[in-house]
Design a protein around this motif. Sequence first.
Motif, PDB file in Angstrom:
ATOM      1  N   GLY A   1      -2.437 -10.517  11.300  1.00  0.00           N
ATOM      2  CA  GLY A   1      -2.179 -10.547   9.861  1.00  0.00           C
ATOM      3  C   GLY A   1      -1.877  -9.178   9.298  1.00  0.00           C
ATOM      4  O   GLY A   1      -0.982  -9.016   8.454  1.00  0.00           O
ATOM      5  N   VAL A   2      -2.591  -8.176   9.758  1.00  0.00           N
ATOM      6  CA  VAL A   2      -2.333  -6.794   9.326  1.00  0.00           C
ATOM      7  C   VAL A   2      -0.952  -6.359   9.810  1.00  0.00           C
ATOM      8  O   VAL A   2      -0.174  -5.749   9.075  1.00  0.00           O
ATOM      9  N   ASP A   3      -0.642  -6.708  11.062  1.00  0.00           N
ATOM     10  CA  ASP A   3       0.657  -6.379  11.645  1.00  0.00           C
ATOM     11  C   ASP A   3       1.798  -6.977  10.827  1.00  0.00           C
ATOM     12  O   ASP A   3       2.784  -6.303  10.522  1.00  0.00           O
ATOM     13  N   LEU A   4       1.657  -8.237  10.433  1.00  0.00           N
ATOM     14  CA  LEU A   4       2.682  -8.873   9.610  1.00  0.00           C
ATOM     15  C   LEU A   4       2.778  -8.222   8.225  1.00  0.00           C
ATOM     16  O   LEU A   4       3.867  -8.037   7.697  1.00  0.00           O
ATOM     17  N   ALA A   5       1.629  -7.885   7.654  1.00  0.00           N
ATOM     18  CA  ALA A   5       1.633  -7.250   6.328  1.00  0.00           C
ATOM     19  C   ALA A   5       2.397  -5.930   6.363  1.00  0.00           C
ATOM     20  O   ALA A   5       3.175  -5.633   5.458  1.00  0.00           O
TER      21      ALA A   5
ATOM     22  N   VAL B   1       1.747 -19.698   9.215  1.00  0.00           N
ATOM     23  CA  VAL B   1       1.090 -20.341  10.354  1.00  0.00           C
ATOM     24  C   VAL B   1      -0.082 -19.480  10.828  1.00  0.00           C
ATOM     25  O   VAL B   1      -1.142 -19.991  11.183  1.00  0.00           O
ATOM     26  N   ARG B   2       0.084 -18.161  10.787  1.00  0.00           N
ATOM     27  CA  ARG B   2      -1.014 -17.268  11.147  1.00  0.00           C
ATOM     28  C   ARG B   2      -2.192 -17.474  10.202  1.00  0.00           C
ATOM     29  O   ARG B   2      -3.343 -17.476  10.611  1.00  0.00           O
TER      30      ARG B   2
ATOM     31  N   HIS C   1       6.179  -7.491   5.581  1.00  0.00           N
ATOM     32  CA  HIS C   1       6.056  -7.412   4.127  1.00  0.00           C
ATOM     33  C   HIS C   1       6.135  -5.976   3.630  1.00  0.00           C
ATOM     34  O   HIS C   1       6.364  -5.745   2.456  1.00  0.00           O
ATOM     35  N   ARG C   2       5.889  -5.051   4.544  1.00  0.00           N
ATOM     36  CA  ARG C   2       5.864  -3.622   4.199  1.00  0.00           C
ATOM     37  C   ARG C   2       4.958  -3.392   2.977  1.00  0.00           C
ATOM     38  O   ARG C   2       5.319  -2.722   2.024  1.00  0.00           O
ATOM     39  N   ASP C   3       3.780  -3.998   3.064  1.00  0.00           N
ATOM     40  CA  ASP C   3       2.845  -4.000   1.950  1.00  0.00           C
ATOM     41  C   ASP C   3       1.489  -3.475   2.429  1.00  0.00           C
ATOM     42  O   ASP C   3       0.691  -4.209   3.015  1.00  0.00           O
ATOM     43  N   SER C   4       1.236  -2.192   2.175  1.00  0.00           N
ATOM     44  CA  SER C   4      -0.009  -1.582   2.645  1.00  0.00           C
ATOM     45  C   SER C   4      -1.231  -2.143   1.895  1.00  0.00           C
ATOM     46  O   SER C   4      -2.324  -2.198   2.462  1.00  0.00           O
ATOM     47  N   THR C   5      -1.046  -2.595   0.661  1.00  0.00           N
ATOM     48  CA  THR C   5      -2.151  -3.197  -0.090  1.00  0.00           C
ATOM     49  C   THR C   5      -2.572  -4.508   0.587  1.00  0.00           C
ATOM     50  O   THR C   5      -3.761  -4.759   0.794  1.00  0.00           O
ATOM     51  N   LEU C   6      -1.603  -5.323   0.955  1.00  0.00           N
ATOM     52  CA  LEU C   6      -1.880  -6.570   1.649  1.00  0.00           C
ATOM     53  C   LEU C   6      -2.551  -6.288   3.012  1.00  0.00           C
ATOM     54  O   LEU C   6      -3.506  -6.962   3.387  1.00  0.00           O
ATOM     55  N   ALA C   7      -2.075  -5.256   3.699  1.00  0.00           N
ATOM     56  CA  ALA C   7      -2.666  -4.892   4.985  1.00  0.00           C
ATOM     57  C   ALA C   7      -4.135  -4.501   4.808  1.00  0.00           C
ATOM     58  O   ALA C   7      -4.988  -4.898   5.590  1.00  0.00           O
ATOM     59  N   ARG C   8      -4.442  -3.721   3.778  1.00  0.00           N
ATOM     60  CA  ARG C   8      -5.842  -3.324   3.513  1.00  0.00           C
ATOM     61  C   ARG C   8      -6.702  -4.539   3.173  1.00  0.00           C
ATOM     62  O   ARG C   8      -7.831  -4.646   3.613  1.00  0.00           O
ATOM     63  N   GLN C   9      -6.151  -5.472   2.401  1.00  0.00           N
ATOM     64  CA  GLN C   9      -6.895  -6.696   2.061  1.00  0.00           C
ATOM     65  C   GLN C   9      -7.225  -7.491   3.317  1.00  0.00           C
ATOM     66  O   GLN C   9      -8.316  -8.015   3.455  1.00  0.00           O
ATOM     67  N   ARG C  10      -6.264  -7.575   4.216  1.00  0.00           N
ATOM     68  CA  ARG C  10      -6.474  -8.343   5.447  1.00  0.00           C
ATOM     69  C   ARG C  10      -7.381  -7.593   6.386  1.00  0.00           C
ATOM     70  O   ARG C  10      -8.083  -8.158   7.171  1.00  0.00           O
TER      71      ARG C  10
ATOM     72  N   ALA D   1     -10.651 -11.685  16.009  1.00  0.00           N
ATOM     73  CA  ALA D   1     -10.067 -10.356  15.766  1.00  0.00           C
ATOM     74  C   ALA D   1      -8.555 -10.351  15.965  1.00  0.00           C
ATOM     75  O   ALA D   1      -7.831  -9.689  15.221  1.00  0.00           O
ATOM     76  N   ASN D   2      -8.054 -11.097  16.963  1.00  0.00           N
ATOM     77  CA  ASN D   2      -6.612 -11.114  17.223  1.00  0.00           C
ATOM     78  C   ASN D   2      -5.844 -11.627  16.013  1.00  0.00           C
ATOM     79  O   ASN D   2      -4.799 -11.080  15.649  1.00  0.00           O
ATOM     80  N   LEU D   3      -6.355 -12.664  15.381  1.00  0.00           N
ATOM     81  CA  LEU D   3      -5.678 -13.239  14.221  1.00  0.00           C
ATOM     82  C   LEU D   3      -5.729 -12.282  13.034  1.00  0.00           C
ATOM     83  O   LEU D   3      -4.772 -12.188  12.265  1.00  0.00           O
TER      84      LEU D   3
END
Length: 193
Positions: A176-180, A158-159, A184-193, A170-172
């Motif tokens: 997304g980074v927060d969820l990653a 939904v996000r 997901h515990r996925d730092s690669t996904l966090a960097r992508q977002r 910026a909030n969204l």
Amino acid sequence: IRARPHGISPGAVGATTSIAGVSTRSLPAMQAFLRGEEQMRRGRYREAVPEYRRAVAADSAFALAWHQLQMAYGWEGERALADEAAEKAAEHADQLPERERLLVQASRHLSSRGGRLEAMEDAVRRYSGDWEFLEVLSEMYLHDAWRGGVSPRAADSVRALAAAAAPDNANLLIHGVDLALGFHRDSTLARQR
């Protein structure tokens, strides 16, 4: 649920700002509110708080300013202050048009307790593609995921719809980074977002 892009640019005002003039007659309240909105769009929650506080000091019945103060406090991790602001926003929500009233009431408790999740899902269907409703629904899913009742993937999908509807918000992006990182515990996904 399908998002319809709104083409919001970094300096654009959102739907909340466009209706704000209807809910206050105080020029100082409106000016402070708009300064708070500018800070929120940039993801500067701490800087938004005093602006929204000035807005509600100038007009204590300014429901949207209370609502945005709730959001700013929430992003800053100030749950008790966010809850207080949410109560004030709900107290004055009857002055708002239906869309904004639903948004304020749904945001009052970011949880599905008391059947609010179903009401929020109905509001999202009614206002499909509206990033603010999608963001609140994502937050509700997120908070219930912490309690173990909803999959974090529901919050994330939904996000993603909200982010597609408002790509420069910026909030969204931060959510997304927060969820990653958090789910997901996925730092690669966090960097992508």
